[in-house]
Design a protein around this motif. Sequence first.
Motif, mmCIF file in Angstrom:
data_model
loop_
_atom_site.group_PDB
_atom_site.id
_atom_site.type_symbol
_atom_site.label_atom_id
_atom_site.label_comp_id
_atom_site.label_asym_id
_atom_site.label_seq_id
_atom_site.Cartn_x
_atom_site.Cartn_y
_atom_site.Cartn_z
ATOM 1 N N ASN A 1 -53.885 21.526 -30.599
ATOM 2 C CA ASN A 1 -53.862 22.457 -29.473
ATOM 3 C C ASN A 1 -53.202 23.791 -29.785
ATOM 4 O O ASN A 1 -53.317 24.720 -28.989
ATOM 5 N N CYS A 2 -52.506 23.898 -30.917
ATOM 6 C CA CYS A 2 -51.842 25.158 -31.250
ATOM 7 C C CYS A 2 -52.858 26.141 -31.841
ATOM 8 O O CYS A 2 -54.018 25.802 -32.081
ATOM 9 N N LYS B 1 -57.960 27.199 -34.665
ATOM 10 C CA LYS B 1 -58.694 28.009 -35.631
ATOM 11 C C LYS B 1 -59.168 27.197 -36.831
ATOM 12 O O LYS B 1 -59.654 27.757 -37.813
ATOM 13 N N GLY B 2 -59.032 25.863 -36.760
ATOM 14 C CA GLY B 2 -59.525 25.019 -37.833
ATOM 15 C C GLY B 2 -58.569 24.854 -38.986
ATOM 16 O O GLY B 2 -58.940 24.346 -40.044
ATOM 17 N N ASN C 1 -59.483 20.404 -43.157
ATOM 18 C CA ASN C 1 -59.425 19.886 -41.787
ATOM 19 C C ASN C 1 -60.380 18.697 -41.626
ATOM 20 O O ASN C 1 -61.007 18.238 -42.576
ATOM 21 N N ARG C 2 -60.512 18.220 -40.406
ATOM 22 C CA ARG C 2 -61.336 17.027 -40.148
ATOM 23 C C ARG C 2 -62.804 17.262 -40.482
ATOM 24 O O ARG C 2 -63.484 16.377 -41.008
ATOM 25 N N CYS D 1 -50.584 23.068 -38.891
ATOM 26 C CA CYS D 1 -49.940 22.824 -37.595
ATOM 27 C C CYS D 1 -48.444 22.560 -37.794
ATOM 28 O O CYS D 1 -48.049 21.814 -38.698
ATOM 29 N N ASP D 2 -47.619 23.169 -36.953
ATOM 30 C CA ASP D 2 -46.170 22.951 -37.046
ATOM 31 C C ASP D 2 -45.787 21.505 -36.749
ATOM 32 O O ASP D 2 -44.720 21.047 -37.154
ATOM 33 N N GLN D 3 -46.648 20.791 -36.029
ATOM 34 C CA GLN D 3 -46.356 19.398 -35.687
ATOM 35 C C GLN D 3 -47.108 18.412 -36.591
ATOM 36 O O GLN D 3 -47.196 17.225 -36.281
#
Length: 364
Positions: free
Chosen positions: A114-115, A120-121, A313-314, A126-128
Motif C-alpha cells: 500500500n505504500c 509503483k511495483g 516484484n511478484r 517497501c519499508d515494511q
Amino acid sequence: MSSSTSKSYTVPATQTAAIVAERGGSIVVKTDHPVKSQAQLAPGECLVKLHCTSVCHTDLHAAFGDWPLEAETPLIGGHEGVGEIVAIGEHTTESPVKIGDRVGIKWLADSCLNCEQCRKGREQNCDQAKLSGFTVDGTFSQYVVSYVRHVTPIPDGFDSNAAASILCAGLTVYRALKYSQTSPGDWVVLPGAGGGLGHLAVQYAKYMGLRVIAIDTGAEKKELCQGLGADLWIDFKESKDIVADIKRATGGDGAHSAVVTAASGAGYQQAIEYLRKGGTLMAVGLPGKATLDASIFFTVFKSISILGSYVGNRQDAREALDIAARGGVKCHYAVRKLGDLQDIYEELKKGTISGRVVVDMTKE
C-alpha cells in the motif's frame, strides 16, 4: 478465505532446521525445532511444507554478517524454497492461494502493498518488507511460515528443484535484464557468468535476443557458459585487457549493457570503460563493503546510466518462472542434503560452485 478445505494435513510439532545462533557463527542442524501450528498462524500467514530449497550467496552474507544490514539471529536462512501449503491462518481474507497449492518462497517474504514503493511495483523496497532468511525465518527447514500475498504459484509440470533457483537467482537477473534498456541484437556483458545468478542471466539474455559476453574463470564455467549460448567467453584470469577484448568483439564501440552479478567490487570497476555511449550498468551483486568507483567525467560524457536492481516484484517472479517452465531457461544444479549446508557455504566462499546447489528437504 479461511483455513477450511477438503484437503487436510497432519503438521508435526517439531522439525529439522539449520540454524545460525549468532552472527558469524557456524550452522547447527537441529531435529527438534518447533513448527507453528495452524492455530498459531496469524491472518495472512501460511505454513509451507518444503520440498526443496536452493542456496544463494546472499545466505552466506546473512550468516556471516558482512553486510551493512545485519540479519536477525538466531537465524534460519534460505529464501528459494518450493513446497506445499499445509495450513493458512484463520480470518485470512481474499487469499490468492489455497491449502494444497505448490508455491515458492522468495527473498521478499511480505510487504505492505500500500505504500508508494509497493504501488509503483517496487515491493522489494517497501519499508515494511519482510525478508526470508534475513528478518524472518527462511527455507532451511522442513516447514516455513510465509505470507499468502507473496508466495508465488509454481506452474504445473515444472519440477520443484528446477523452480527453486528461479525464485531468487532467476528472478533477480530477469528483472535486471528487463530494465537494462537493451533491444534484441544488443551486446550485454555478464561478469560472474558461470555462477548461480550468472548462468541464468546468460539464458534469459539469449531468450531476450541479446548477444552475450560471459566473463568468469575456469574450464568448467567456460564449458557451461558456452553450452548455454554465450557469444563470447572471457576468462578474467587469462585476459590481458578485458576492456580491449570487449571493444574488439563489439566492433570497437563497446557493450550496450552490463549486468554485474558478481559479489565483489572488481566486476563493477571496468564497466564504465567497456560500455558504449548511452550504455547501461545494472548493479545487481551485493558485495558487503565495496564501493562503485566510476569516472564521473566519462559517465556524463558517454551518457552512461547506472541502475541498481534489487531482486524483483511478484509480477517479475511470475514472468521469470513462466519462461523457465516453458523451457526458455534451465537451472544447472546439484542436489545436496541439509546436513551439507556448512560445506556448501565454504564452497560458495571459495567460488568453486558452478551453477546452483539445491537442498532436498525431504532427506535428513
